[in-house]
Design an enzyme around this catalytic site. Structure first.
Site, PDB file in Angstrom:
ATOM      1  N   MET A  53      -8.563   8.182   0.673  1.00  0.00           N
ATOM      2  CA  MET A  53      -9.310   8.601   1.872  1.00  0.00           C
ATOM      3  C   MET A  53      -9.787  10.043   1.699  1.00  0.00           C
ATOM      4  O   MET A  53      -9.035  10.891   1.218  1.00  0.00           O
ATOM      5  CB  MET A  53      -8.421   8.514   3.105  1.00  0.00           C
ATOM      6  CG  MET A  53      -7.825   7.136   3.331  1.00  0.00           C
ATOM      7  SD  MET A  53      -6.914   7.063   4.889  1.00  0.00           S
ATOM      8  CE  MET A  53      -6.220   5.416   4.794  1.00  0.00           C
ATOM      9  N   MET A  72     -11.411  -5.879   5.986  1.00  0.00           N
ATOM     10  CA  MET A  72     -10.543  -4.995   6.790  1.00  0.00           C
ATOM     11  C   MET A  72     -10.229  -5.691   8.107  1.00  0.00           C
ATOM     12  O   MET A  72     -11.129  -6.106   8.842  1.00  0.00           O
ATOM     13  CB  MET A  72     -11.233  -3.658   7.078  1.00  0.00           C
ATOM     14  CG  MET A  72     -11.493  -2.792   5.873  1.00  0.00           C
ATOM     15  SD  MET A  72     -10.171  -1.727   5.238  1.00  0.00           S
ATOM     16  CE  MET A  72      -8.979  -1.545   6.452  1.00  0.00           C
ATOM     17  N   HIS A  74      -1.422  -1.252  -4.018  1.00  0.00           N
ATOM     18  CA  HIS A  74      -2.678  -0.893  -3.345  1.00  0.00           C
ATOM     19  C   HIS A  74      -2.734   0.617  -3.118  1.00  0.00           C
ATOM     20  O   HIS A  74      -1.802   1.205  -2.558  1.00  0.00           O
ATOM     21  CB  HIS A  74      -2.725  -1.654  -2.013  1.00  0.00           C
ATOM     22  CG  HIS A  74      -3.995  -1.560  -1.262  1.00  0.00           C
ATOM     23  ND1 HIS A  74      -5.098  -2.343  -1.525  1.00  0.00           N
ATOM     24  CD2 HIS A  74      -4.355  -0.775  -0.204  1.00  0.00           C
ATOM     25  CE1 HIS A  74      -6.071  -2.061  -0.671  1.00  0.00           C
ATOM     26  NE2 HIS A  74      -5.648  -1.102   0.140  1.00  0.00           N
ATOM     27  N   MET A  91     -11.856   4.581   0.371  1.00  0.00           N
ATOM     28  CA  MET A  91     -12.413   4.817   1.704  1.00  0.00           C
ATOM     29  C   MET A  91     -13.024   6.210   1.678  1.00  0.00           C
ATOM     30  O   MET A  91     -12.491   7.165   2.241  1.00  0.00           O
ATOM     31  CB  MET A  91     -11.317   4.689   2.767  1.00  0.00           C
ATOM     32  CG  MET A  91     -11.007   3.239   3.098  1.00  0.00           C
ATOM     33  SD  MET A  91      -9.424   3.055   3.944  1.00  0.00           S
ATOM     34  CE  MET A  91      -8.322   3.143   2.562  1.00  0.00           C
ATOM     35  N   ASP A 116      -6.633  -6.564   4.727  1.00  0.00           N
ATOM     36  CA  ASP A 116      -6.006  -5.249   4.741  1.00  0.00           C
ATOM     37  C   ASP A 116      -5.904  -4.738   6.178  1.00  0.00           C
ATOM     38  O   ASP A 116      -6.916  -4.487   6.828  1.00  0.00           O
ATOM     39  CB  ASP A 116      -6.875  -4.301   3.898  1.00  0.00           C
ATOM     40  CG  ASP A 116      -6.211  -2.968   3.654  1.00  0.00           C
ATOM     41  OD1 ASP A 116      -5.091  -2.747   4.128  1.00  0.00           O
ATOM     42  OD2 ASP A 116      -6.844  -2.126   2.981  1.00  0.00           O
ATOM     43  N   HIS A 165      -8.521   1.110  -3.336  1.00  0.00           N
ATOM     44  CA  HIS A 165      -9.403   0.919  -2.182  1.00  0.00           C
ATOM     45  C   HIS A 165      -9.987   2.282  -1.810  1.00  0.00           C
ATOM     46  O   HIS A 165      -9.292   3.120  -1.237  1.00  0.00           O
ATOM     47  CB  HIS A 165      -8.560   0.336  -1.032  1.00  0.00           C
ATOM     48  CG  HIS A 165      -9.297   0.140   0.247  1.00  0.00           C
ATOM     49  ND1 HIS A 165      -8.648  -0.122   1.439  1.00  0.00           N
ATOM     50  CD2 HIS A 165     -10.629   0.155   0.542  1.00  0.00           C
ATOM     51  CE1 HIS A 165      -9.539  -0.259   2.402  1.00  0.00           C
ATOM     52  NE2 HIS A 165     -10.754  -0.079   1.894  1.00  0.00           N
ATOM     53  N   ASP A 184      -4.733   3.554  -1.269  1.00  0.00           N
ATOM     54  CA  ASP A 184      -5.715   3.859  -0.224  1.00  0.00           C
ATOM     55  C   ASP A 184      -6.218   5.291  -0.391  1.00  0.00           C
ATOM     56  O   ASP A 184      -5.543   6.256  -0.025  1.00  0.00           O
ATOM     57  CB  ASP A 184      -5.068   3.693   1.158  1.00  0.00           C
ATOM     58  CG  ASP A 184      -4.952   2.232   1.547  1.00  0.00           C
ATOM     59  OD1 ASP A 184      -5.962   1.514   1.445  1.00  0.00           O
ATOM     60  OD2 ASP A 184      -3.854   1.810   1.955  1.00  0.00           O
ATOM     61  N   SER A 206       0.840  -1.197   0.000  1.00  0.00           N
ATOM     62  CA  SER A 206       0.000   0.000   0.000  1.00  0.00           C
ATOM     63  C   SER A 206       0.874   1.245   0.000  1.00  0.00           C
ATOM     64  O   SER A 206       1.696   1.442   0.914  1.00  0.00           O
ATOM     65  CB  SER A 206      -0.889   0.013   1.243  1.00  0.00           C
ATOM     66  OG  SER A 206      -1.429   1.320   1.399  1.00  0.00           O
TER      67      SER A 206
HETATM   68  C1  DX5 Z   1      -5.939   1.297   6.255  1.00  0.00           C
HETATM   69  C2  DX5 Z   1      -5.591   0.977   4.835  1.00  0.00           C
HETATM   70  C3  DX5 Z   1      -4.533  -0.025   4.667  1.00  0.00           C
HETATM   71  C4  DX5 Z   1      -3.198   0.331   5.242  1.00  0.00           C
HETATM   72  C5  DX5 Z   1      -2.567  -0.912   5.784  1.00  0.00           C
HETATM   73  O1  DX5 Z   1      -7.089   2.052   6.300  1.00  0.00           O
HETATM   74  O2  DX5 Z   1      -6.729   0.515   4.118  1.00  0.00           O
HETATM   75  O3  DX5 Z   1      -4.377  -0.400   3.297  1.00  0.00           O
HETATM   76  O4  DX5 Z   1      -2.319   0.909   4.326  1.00  0.00           O
HETATM   77  O5  DX5 Z   1      -1.432  -0.548   6.454  1.00  0.00           O
HETATM   78  P1  DX5 Z   1      -0.652  -1.515   7.439  1.00  0.00           P
HETATM   79  O6  DX5 Z   1      -0.160  -2.651   6.577  1.00  0.00           O
HETATM   80  O7  DX5 Z   1       0.434  -0.656   7.961  1.00  0.00           O
HETATM   81  O8  DX5 Z   1      -1.623  -1.965   8.459  1.00  0.00           O
HETATM   82 ZN    ZN Z   2      -6.446  -0.372   1.988  1.00  0.00          ZN
END
Ligand code: DX5
Ligand code: ZN
Length: 217
Positions: A39, A139, A35, A70, A177, A68, A37, A10
């Site tokens: 947000m 998750m 990946h 969010m 994840d 992904h 993320d 990620s």
């Molecule tokens: C959290 C993200 C993850 C995050 C995981 O909201 O969706 O993808 O990057 O990070 P680690 O591997 O550090 O838990």
């Molecule tokens: Zn993620």
């Protein structure tokens, strides 16, 4: 147990001031996916990046782009992320009233469609959607931040999904994840998800190739 072995670093944990070099590290590591993320500061507190990040990074890698979302309103974002180069586009069932419609739209646009659930959401809430999914992202932490401790009890959801997949001859991938690292790897391997998302552990590993190899073993 038969499952795919895919590692998806990620970029949430990457250094945004040198993304070209960070992508290069992923390319060289043996990981198969990247990946993203996304947000929005509303579904989760932080704001990360939008489709332009993906559009700019896409030419730097031949790996699968795993987005992904969010975000509170995924329906307003899917087209631009697909145009930017998403290969898999995943949104959260918790924010979408017409998840089936959105999964269908994503597939019609030529992209693989994924659904994600936060720890408090049971598998039952996506039961009817599974035939329309290419990926289910479980998750294993509450979304929003990298580097959190895995909520190991969530791994049971992977087993439930595997059972449904087998019984109903479905073929979605199961991804986990949050909190995937060398300390949690043994319990993760016991259930065998197809895709392992890894953020902080990947980017803090000195030898990223060796780290990925351990995850793939
Ligand atoms: C959290 C993200 C993850 C995050 C995981 O909201 O969706 O993808 O990057 O990070 P680690 O591997 O550090 O838990
Ligand atoms: Zn993620």
């Amino acid at each position: 147990m038969k499952y795919k072995k895919i590692v998806a670093p990620s970029i949430l944990s990457a250094n945004f001031s040198k993304m070209d070099r960070e992508i290069d590290e992923i390319n060289k590591s043996g990981a198969q996916w990247i990946h993203f993320d996304v947000m929005d500061g509303s579904f989760v507190p932080p704001i990360t990046f939008g489709d332009k990040m993906l559009k700019d990074l896409k030419p730097l890698s031949g790996l699968v782009m795993d987005v992904h979302l969010m975000v509170e309103h995924p329906q307003t974002q899917v087209k631009s992320f697909i145009e930017a180069g998403a290969d898999y586009l995943t949104f959260h069932v918790e924010v979408c009233r017409h998840s089936h419609g959105l999964l269908t739209t994503i597939r019609e646009c030529g992209c693989k469609a994924g659904i994600s659930i936060v720890p408090s959401t049971p598998i039952d809430s996506i039961r009817e959607l599974l035939p329309f999914c290419d990926l289910v992202l479980v998750m294993t932490v509450n979304p929003g931040f990298g580097g959190q401790k895995m909520i190991s009890s969530m791994l049971k959801k992977v087993q439930s999904l595997q059972k449904i997949r087998e019984e109903e001859f479905l073929d979605f991938l199961i991804s986990i994840d949050g909190g995937v690292n060398l300390n949690t790897l043994a319990q993760v391997k016991e259930v065998g998800p197809d895709v392992l998302v890894t953020g902080s552990a990947f980017f803090s590993a000195e030898d990223k190739g060796q780290f990925v190899e351990k995850l793939l073993q």
